[in-house]
Design a protein around this motif. Sequence first.
Motif, short mmCIF file in Angstrom:
data_model
loop_
_atom_site.label_atom_id
_atom_site.label_comp_id
_atom_site.label_asym_id
_atom_site.label_seq_id
_atom_site.Cartn_x
_atom_site.Cartn_y
_atom_site.Cartn_z
N PRO A 52 39.45 25.44 40.68
CA PRO A 52 39.63 25.76 39.26
C PRO A 52 38.34 26.12 38.54
N LYS A 53 37.21 25.53 38.96
CA LYS A 53 35.95 25.78 38.23
C LYS A 53 35.54 27.24 38.32
N ALA A 54 35.98 27.92 39.36
CA ALA A 54 35.59 29.33 39.53
C ALA A 54 36.81 30.24 39.49
N LEU A 55 37.88 29.79 38.82
CA LEU A 55 39.12 30.58 38.74
C LEU A 55 39.56 31.07 40.13
N ASN A 56 39.43 30.17 41.09
CA ASN A 56 39.85 30.45 42.48
C ASN A 56 39.11 31.61 43.12
N ALA A 91 40.25 35.13 40.73
CA ALA A 91 39.48 36.09 39.92
C ALA A 91 38.56 36.94 40.77
N GLY A 92 38.83 37.00 42.06
CA GLY A 92 38.07 37.93 42.90
C GLY A 92 37.25 37.23 43.95
N ALA A 93 36.54 38.03 44.70
CA ALA A 93 35.56 37.46 45.62
C ALA A 93 34.52 36.73 44.79
N GLY A 134 48.48 34.56 35.92
CA GLY A 134 47.13 34.77 35.41
C GLY A 134 46.42 35.89 36.16
N TYR A 135 45.10 35.71 36.30
CA TYR A 135 44.27 36.79 36.85
C TYR A 135 44.43 36.97 38.36
N ALA A 136 44.70 38.18 38.77
CA ALA A 136 44.58 38.57 40.18
C ALA A 136 43.67 39.79 40.18
N LEU A 137 42.38 39.51 40.27
CA LEU A 137 41.38 40.57 40.08
C LEU A 137 40.57 40.77 41.35
N GLY A 138 40.15 42.01 41.58
CA GLY A 138 39.30 42.28 42.73
C GLY A 138 39.92 41.75 44.01
N PRO A 159 38.34 45.29 39.18
CA PRO A 159 37.21 45.52 38.26
C PRO A 159 35.86 45.70 38.96
N GLU A 160 35.87 45.90 40.27
CA GLU A 160 34.60 45.98 41.01
C GLU A 160 33.64 47.01 40.43
N ILE A 161 34.20 48.11 39.89
CA ILE A 161 33.36 49.19 39.38
C ILE A 161 32.41 48.67 38.29
N PRO A 182 36.13 48.17 45.54
CA PRO A 182 36.93 47.17 46.25
C PRO A 182 36.54 47.12 47.72
N GLY A 183 36.54 45.92 48.30
CA GLY A 183 36.08 45.78 49.68
C GLY A 183 37.04 45.03 50.58
N MET A 184 38.21 44.69 50.04
CA MET A 184 39.21 43.98 50.86
C MET A 184 40.52 44.77 50.89
C1 HXC Z 1 32.48 33.69 40.87
C2 HXC Z 1 33.71 33.40 38.97
C3 HXC Z 1 34.46 34.58 39.23
C4 HXC Z 1 34.14 35.29 40.42
C5 HXC Z 1 35.19 33.74 37.40
N1 HXC Z 1 34.20 32.92 37.82
N2 HXC Z 1 35.35 34.76 38.23
N3 HXC Z 1 32.75 32.97 39.77
N4 HXC Z 1 33.15 34.81 41.20
N5 HXC Z 1 34.80 36.40 40.77
C6 HXC Z 1 33.71 31.69 37.18
C7 HXC Z 1 32.88 31.98 35.95
O1 HXC Z 1 31.56 32.28 36.32
C8 HXC Z 1 33.00 30.68 35.20
O2 HXC Z 1 32.15 29.68 35.77
C9 HXC Z 1 34.42 30.24 35.49
O3 HXC Z 1 34.81 30.94 36.66
C10 HXC Z 1 35.38 30.61 34.38
O4 HXC Z 1 35.27 32.00 34.12
P1 HXC Z 1 35.03 32.59 32.65
O5 HXC Z 1 34.48 33.96 32.82
O6 HXC Z 1 34.25 31.65 31.81
O7 HXC Z 1 36.54 32.64 32.12
P2 HXC Z 1 37.16 33.64 31.08
O8 HXC Z 1 36.21 33.87 29.94
O9 HXC Z 1 38.51 33.11 30.78
O10 HXC Z 1 37.29 35.05 31.82
C11 HXC Z 1 38.15 35.18 32.95
C12 HXC Z 1 37.84 36.49 33.72
C13 HXC Z 1 36.34 36.52 34.06
C14 HXC Z 1 38.22 37.70 32.85
C15 HXC Z 1 38.72 36.49 34.96
O11 HXC Z 1 35.99 35.28 34.71
C16 HXC Z 1 35.97 37.63 35.00
O12 HXC Z 1 35.85 38.77 34.58
N6 HXC Z 1 35.69 37.30 36.26
C17 HXC Z 1 35.21 38.25 37.25
C18 HXC Z 1 36.31 39.15 37.70
C19 HXC Z 1 35.81 40.16 38.71
O13 HXC Z 1 34.93 40.98 38.43
N7 HXC Z 1 36.36 40.11 39.94
C20 HXC Z 1 35.99 41.02 41.01
C21 HXC Z 1 34.94 40.37 41.87
S1 HXC Z 1 34.39 41.48 43.15
P3 HXC Z 1 30.75 29.23 35.09
O14 HXC Z 1 30.36 28.07 35.92
O15 HXC Z 1 29.84 30.41 35.26
O16 HXC Z 1 31.07 28.95 33.67
C22 HXC Z 1 35.62 41.44 44.27
C23 HXC Z 1 35.65 42.39 45.41
C24 HXC Z 1 34.42 42.44 46.11
O17 HXC Z 1 36.51 40.69 44.21
C25 HXC Z 1 34.30 43.66 46.93
C26 HXC Z 1 32.95 44.26 46.83
C27 HXC Z 1 32.25 44.49 48.12
#
Ligand code: HXC
Length: 257
Positions: free
Chosen positions: A22-26, A63-65, A103-107, A130-132, A138-140
């Motif tokens: 939960p601390k890292a939104l999974n 919320a992604g990788a 909720g969020y299923a991102l990246g 949202p990788e851009i 996207p890498g998966m």
């Molecule tokens: C690591 C993450 C994370 C992530 C969230 N967290 N997403 N940590 N990796 N992908 C962490 C935050 O740093 C924070 O911890 C805690 O989770 C809560 O997130 P918040 O941002 O404070 O929450 P909120 O304001 O509600 O915003 C939610 C959110 C935002 C919109 C989902 O967290 C977000 O934009 N996350 C990133 C989404 C993303 O870009 N995903 C794609 C990743 S790349 P702390 O301790 O810092 O407070 C990918 C593909 C990779 O998946 C392929 C490339 C090669």
Amino acid sequence: QNPENITVEQRGRVGLITLNRPKALNALNRDLMEEVIAAARAFDTDPAVGAIVITGSEKAFAAGADIKEMQSRSFSDVYGGDLFSDWDRITKIRKPIIAAVAGYALGGGCELAMMCDLIIAADSAKFGQPEINLGVIPGMGGTQRLTRAVGKSKAMDLVLTGRMMDAEEAERSGLVARIVPAAELVDAAVAVAETIGAKSLPVVMMAKEAVNVALETTLSEGVRFERRTFFSTFATEDQKEGMSAFVEKRDPEFKHR
Ligand code: HXC
């Protein structure tokens, strides 16, 4: 040893994997990935399980990788280590897997959901690649599976702008099979998995395999594969049972579950 980033339970013939970081939104780090794959493989070989559900929390499926885990990696780290390729092992699971998304299923979270066989979304679900926005792509499998699921134009829209789409748009686009109220998500997904789990397991596995062939081959090859596989269902006792039950106007009792 006990997993730290997921919980694993069995409900009837359904194997339920809940992402629980939960601390890292999974966010999908290496440990979480290993745990999900190990749990899915264990269910895949467990004869008491007919189908698998993967879910997250109310706020996030994933919320992604894990951005913090990969931010300082070099090209040779990610290329040499073939980052994310281990997730492909999820696609080797032969029993059906349902992604239950709230909720969020991102990246990588959206990509994990798309590796599953079907997506059931809560009305709160938000999908995106949202990788851009991070200076990557996207890498998966996102550019490939999203394009196959929703078509080129909407896939380009999502991948190039990095915007999110809600559950309604995702269902309209064909990414999502069904939308249910958020409070009922897991029960609804488990109920669908239970329905599948009551059928003949080998035949379910054949059906899954055949649908997946549609994404990998030409129409004529796919139809040929389907017909061969259809013929082979007649080698199962469950085909005899299913058709006898229909003729005798009773419910089937499939043996191979
Ligand atoms: C690591 C993450 C994370 C992530 C969230 N967290 N997403 N940590 N990796 N992908 C962490 C935050 O740093 C924070 O911890 C805690 O989770 C809560 O997130 P918040 O941002 O404070 O929450 P909120 O304001 O509600 O915003 C939610 C959110 C935002 C919109 C989902 O967290 C977000 O934009 N996350 C990133 C989404 C993303 O870009 N995903 C794609 C990743 S790349 P702390 O301790 O810092 O407070 C990918 C593909 C990779 O998946 C392929 C490339 C090669």
